[in-house]
Motif scaffolding. Sequence first.
Motif, PDB file in Angstrom:
ATOM      1  N   TRP A 177       0.832  -1.201   0.000  1.00 33.32           N
ATOM      2  CA  TRP A 177       0.000   0.000   0.000  1.00 33.32           C
ATOM      3  C   TRP A 177       0.876   1.264   0.000  1.00 33.32           C
ATOM      4  O   TRP A 177       0.651   2.185  -0.783  1.00 33.32           O
ATOM      5  CB  TRP A 177      -0.929  -0.028   1.210  1.00 33.32           C
ATOM      6  CG  TRP A 177      -1.949   1.050   1.256  1.00 33.32           C
ATOM      7  CD1 TRP A 177      -3.128   1.114   0.559  1.00 33.32           C
ATOM      8  CD2 TRP A 177      -1.901   2.229   2.055  1.00 33.32           C
ATOM      9  NE1 TRP A 177      -3.805   2.259   0.877  1.00 33.32           N
ATOM     10  CE2 TRP A 177      -3.067   2.958   1.804  1.00 33.32           C
ATOM     11  CE3 TRP A 177      -0.980   2.735   2.965  1.00 33.32           C
ATOM     12  CZ2 TRP A 177      -3.352   4.169   2.427  1.00 33.32           C
ATOM     13  CZ3 TRP A 177      -1.260   3.941   3.588  1.00 33.32           C
ATOM     14  CH2 TRP A 177      -2.432   4.648   3.311  1.00 33.32           C
ATOM     15  N   TYR A 178       1.902   1.305   0.858  1.00 35.95           N
ATOM     16  CA  TYR A 178       2.807   2.456   0.885  1.00 35.95           C
ATOM     17  C   TYR A 178       3.657   2.526  -0.385  1.00 35.95           C
ATOM     18  O   TYR A 178       3.884   3.609  -0.927  1.00 35.95           O
ATOM     19  CB  TYR A 178       3.702   2.450   2.126  1.00 35.95           C
ATOM     20  CG  TYR A 178       3.068   3.109   3.326  1.00 35.95           C
ATOM     21  CD1 TYR A 178       2.769   4.463   3.320  1.00 35.95           C
ATOM     22  CD2 TYR A 178       2.764   2.383   4.467  1.00 35.95           C
ATOM     23  CE1 TYR A 178       2.179   5.082   4.411  1.00 35.95           C
ATOM     24  CE2 TYR A 178       2.180   2.994   5.565  1.00 35.95           C
ATOM     25  CZ  TYR A 178       1.886   4.336   5.533  1.00 35.95           C
ATOM     26  OH  TYR A 178       1.308   4.950   6.613  1.00 35.95           O
ATOM     27  N   GLU A 179       4.134   1.381  -0.876  1.00 41.85           N
ATOM     28  CA  GLU A 179       4.939   1.371  -2.105  1.00 41.85           C
ATOM     29  C   GLU A 179       4.167   1.958  -3.281  1.00 41.85           C
ATOM     30  O   GLU A 179       4.737   2.677  -4.109  1.00 41.85           O
ATOM     31  CB  GLU A 179       5.387  -0.054  -2.437  1.00 41.85           C
ATOM     32  CG  GLU A 179       6.494  -0.549  -1.545  1.00 41.85           C
ATOM     33  CD  GLU A 179       6.818  -2.026  -1.768  1.00 41.85           C
ATOM     34  OE1 GLU A 179       6.343  -2.617  -2.767  1.00 41.85           O
ATOM     35  OE2 GLU A 179       7.549  -2.582  -0.931  1.00 41.85           O
ATOM     36  N   GLU A 180       2.870   1.679  -3.363  1.00 37.08           N
ATOM     37  CA  GLU A 180       2.036   2.238  -4.427  1.00 37.08           C
ATOM     38  C   GLU A 180       1.974   3.764  -4.348  1.00 37.08           C
ATOM     39  O   GLU A 180       1.682   4.426  -5.326  1.00 37.08           O
ATOM     40  CB  GLU A 180       0.619   1.657  -4.359  1.00 37.08           C
ATOM     41  CG  GLU A 180       0.561   0.197  -4.765  1.00 37.08           C
ATOM     42  CD  GLU A 180      -0.789  -0.450  -4.472  1.00 37.08           C
ATOM     43  OE1 GLU A 180      -1.672   0.205  -3.861  1.00 37.08           O
ATOM     44  OE2 GLU A 180      -0.955  -1.621  -4.851  1.00 37.08           O
ATOM     45  N   LYS A 181       2.274   4.311  -3.183  1.00 32.84           N
ATOM     46  CA  LYS A 181       2.290   5.763  -2.983  1.00 32.84           C
ATOM     47  C   LYS A 181       3.698   6.334  -3.064  1.00 32.84           C
ATOM     48  O   LYS A 181       3.925   7.502  -2.785  1.00 32.84           O
ATOM     49  CB  LYS A 181       1.648   6.084  -1.629  1.00 32.84           C
ATOM     50  CG  LYS A 181       0.165   5.788  -1.625  1.00 32.84           C
ATOM     51  CD  LYS A 181      -0.361   5.632  -0.225  1.00 32.84           C
ATOM     52  CE  LYS A 181      -1.830   5.311  -0.204  1.00 32.84           C
ATOM     53  NZ  LYS A 181      -2.393   4.621  -1.321  1.00 32.84           N
ATOM     54  N   GLY A 182       4.667   5.466  -3.436  1.00 32.17           N
ATOM     55  CA  GLY A 182       6.050   5.920  -3.573  1.00 32.17           C
ATOM     56  C   GLY A 182       6.775   6.081  -2.250  1.00 32.17           C
ATOM     57  O   GLY A 182       7.777   6.788  -2.161  1.00 32.17           O
ATOM     58  N   ILE A 183       6.290   5.400  -1.205  1.00 29.09           N
ATOM     59  CA  ILE A 183       6.873   5.511   0.126  1.00 29.09           C
ATOM     60  C   ILE A 183       7.392   4.141   0.547  1.00 29.09           C
ATOM     61  O   ILE A 183       6.688   3.142   0.447  1.00 29.09           O
ATOM     62  CB  ILE A 183       5.824   6.008   1.143  1.00 29.09           C
ATOM     63  CG1 ILE A 183       5.302   7.384   0.724  1.00 29.09           C
ATOM     64  CG2 ILE A 183       6.400   6.043   2.555  1.00 29.09           C
ATOM     65  CD1 ILE A 183       4.056   7.820   1.454  1.00 29.09           C
ATOM     66  N   GLU A 184       8.626   4.098   1.013  1.00 33.71           N
ATOM     67  CA  GLU A 184       9.196   2.844   1.495  1.00 33.71           C
ATOM     68  C   GLU A 184       8.713   2.590   2.918  1.00 33.71           C
ATOM     69  O   GLU A 184       8.767   3.470   3.773  1.00 33.71           O
ATOM     70  CB  GLU A 184      10.714   2.930   1.469  1.00 33.71           C
ATOM     71  CG  GLU A 184      11.387   1.623   1.773  1.00 33.71           C
ATOM     72  CD  GLU A 184      12.888   1.714   1.595  1.00 33.71           C
ATOM     73  OE1 GLU A 184      13.597   1.466   2.578  1.00 33.71           O
ATOM     74  OE2 GLU A 184      13.333   2.048   0.472  1.00 33.71           O
ATOM     75  N   SER A 185       8.224   1.385   3.176  1.00 37.06           N
ATOM     76  CA  SER A 185       7.718   1.014   4.492  1.00 37.06           C
ATOM     77  C   SER A 185       8.619  -0.023   5.137  1.00 37.06           C
ATOM     78  O   SER A 185       9.125  -0.918   4.472  1.00 37.06           O
ATOM     79  CB  SER A 185       6.298   0.451   4.373  1.00 37.06           C
ATOM     80  OG  SER A 185       5.846  -0.028   5.619  1.00 37.06           O
ATOM     81  N   PHE A 186       8.800   0.087   6.432  1.00 37.33           N
ATOM     82  CA  PHE A 186       9.531  -0.898   7.202  1.00 37.33           C
ATOM     83  C   PHE A 186       8.740  -2.194   7.325  1.00 37.33           C
ATOM     84  O   PHE A 186       9.296  -3.269   7.451  1.00 37.33           O
ATOM     85  CB  PHE A 186       9.827  -0.323   8.597  1.00 37.33           C
ATOM     86  CG  PHE A 186      10.623  -1.224   9.485  1.00 37.33           C
ATOM     87  CD1 PHE A 186      11.949  -1.510   9.213  1.00 37.33           C
ATOM     88  CD2 PHE A 186      10.048  -1.781  10.619  1.00 37.33           C
ATOM     89  CE1 PHE A 186      12.692  -2.335  10.047  1.00 37.33           C
ATOM     90  CE2 PHE A 186      10.782  -2.602  11.457  1.00 37.33           C
ATOM     91  CZ  PHE A 186      12.103  -2.883  11.173  1.00 37.33           C
ATOM     92  N   TRP A 187       7.406  -2.098   7.257  1.00 39.45           N
ATOM     93  CA  TRP A 187       6.510  -3.233   7.467  1.00 39.45           C
ATOM     94  C   TRP A 187       6.004  -3.786   6.145  1.00 39.45           C
ATOM     95  O   TRP A 187       5.327  -3.084   5.412  1.00 39.45           O
ATOM     96  CB  TRP A 187       5.281  -2.815   8.283  1.00 39.45           C
ATOM     97  CG  TRP A 187       5.580  -1.986   9.472  1.00 39.45           C
ATOM     98  CD1 TRP A 187       5.331  -0.652   9.620  1.00 39.45           C
ATOM     99  CD2 TRP A 187       6.177  -2.402  10.685  1.00 39.45           C
ATOM    100  NE1 TRP A 187       5.743  -0.226  10.850  1.00 39.45           N
ATOM    101  CE2 TRP A 187       6.275  -1.287  11.528  1.00 39.45           C
ATOM    102  CE3 TRP A 187       6.654  -3.623  11.153  1.00 39.45           C
ATOM    103  CZ2 TRP A 187       6.813  -1.347  12.797  1.00 39.45           C
ATOM    104  CZ3 TRP A 187       7.194  -3.684  12.419  1.00 39.45           C
ATOM    105  CH2 TRP A 187       7.269  -2.560  13.225  1.00 39.45           C
ATOM    106  N   PRO A 188       6.261  -5.047   5.820  1.00 43.86           N
ATOM    107  CA  PRO A 188       5.605  -5.636   4.649  1.00 43.86           C
ATOM    108  C   PRO A 188       4.118  -5.811   4.928  1.00 43.86           C
ATOM    109  O   PRO A 188       3.272  -5.601   4.058  1.00 43.86           O
ATOM    110  CB  PRO A 188       6.292  -6.975   4.454  1.00 43.86           C
ATOM    111  CG  PRO A 188       7.092  -7.230   5.679  1.00 43.86           C
ATOM    112  CD  PRO A 188       7.230  -5.951   6.433  1.00 43.86           C
ATOM    113  N   GLU A 189       3.806  -6.195   6.166  1.00 47.76           N
ATOM    114  CA  GLU A 189       2.415  -6.304   6.592  1.00 47.76           C
ATOM    115  C   GLU A 189       2.353  -6.058   8.088  1.00 47.76           C
ATOM    116  O   GLU A 189       3.356  -6.201   8.795  1.00 47.76           O
ATOM    117  CB  GLU A 189       1.817  -7.670   6.253  1.00 47.76           C
ATOM    118  CG  GLU A 189       2.471  -8.824   6.968  1.00 47.76           C
ATOM    119  CD  GLU A 189       1.953 -10.189   6.524  1.00 47.76           C
ATOM    120  OE1 GLU A 189       1.339 -10.294   5.453  1.00 47.76           O
ATOM    121  OE2 GLU A 189       2.184 -11.150   7.266  1.00 47.76           O
ATOM    122  N   VAL A 190       1.200  -5.685   8.552  1.00 53.83           N
ATOM    123  CA  VAL A 190       0.947  -5.527   9.974  1.00 53.83           C
ATOM    124  C   VAL A 190      -0.132  -6.543  10.332  1.00 53.83           C
ATOM    125  O   VAL A 190      -1.169  -6.608   9.670  1.00 53.83           O
ATOM    126  CB  VAL A 190       0.477  -4.092  10.304  1.00 53.83           C
ATOM    127  CG1 VAL A 190      -0.079  -4.008  11.709  1.00 53.83           C
ATOM    128  CG2 VAL A 190       1.622  -3.102  10.117  1.00 53.83           C
TER     129      VAL A 190
END
Length: 128
Positions: free
Chosen positions: A85-98
């Motif tokens: 979800w964050y990658e689709e917004k161009g943001i790198e996330s520490f969490w693959p899933e919560v």
Amino acid sequence: MASPITCHVLNTLSGTPAAGLKATLTLLSKSTSAETNVNFHAVTNDDGRVKEWSSPSSVTLSDIMERFAAGERIPWSIKFDVGRWYEEKGIESFWPEVEVKFYVKKGERHYHVPVLVGPWTYTTYRGS
């Protein structure tokens, strides 16, 4: 009839609802009165909420809940696909899933699981 389990996800990075976030609700227990590995799916609405869950079969969440005895504690999990979800917004996330694991006690009021999520943090609590 409304779902006995609902959720609401807010994006703490922007302070807005996490709309369009995929979520999977899974029954975690094996019981004599219900099967295990039961999954329901949803995508959060424009307000970041899941009010109803869908299943590949015709079984509903209420059908599953009816298979348990009154007062029985039933373990569930909701996984949120925050990495994609964050990658689709161009943001790198520490969490693959919560993943949030919790108990539902058959016969109590419905359960609401609010989640505040950011690319580097998340928190949750039992809502009303």
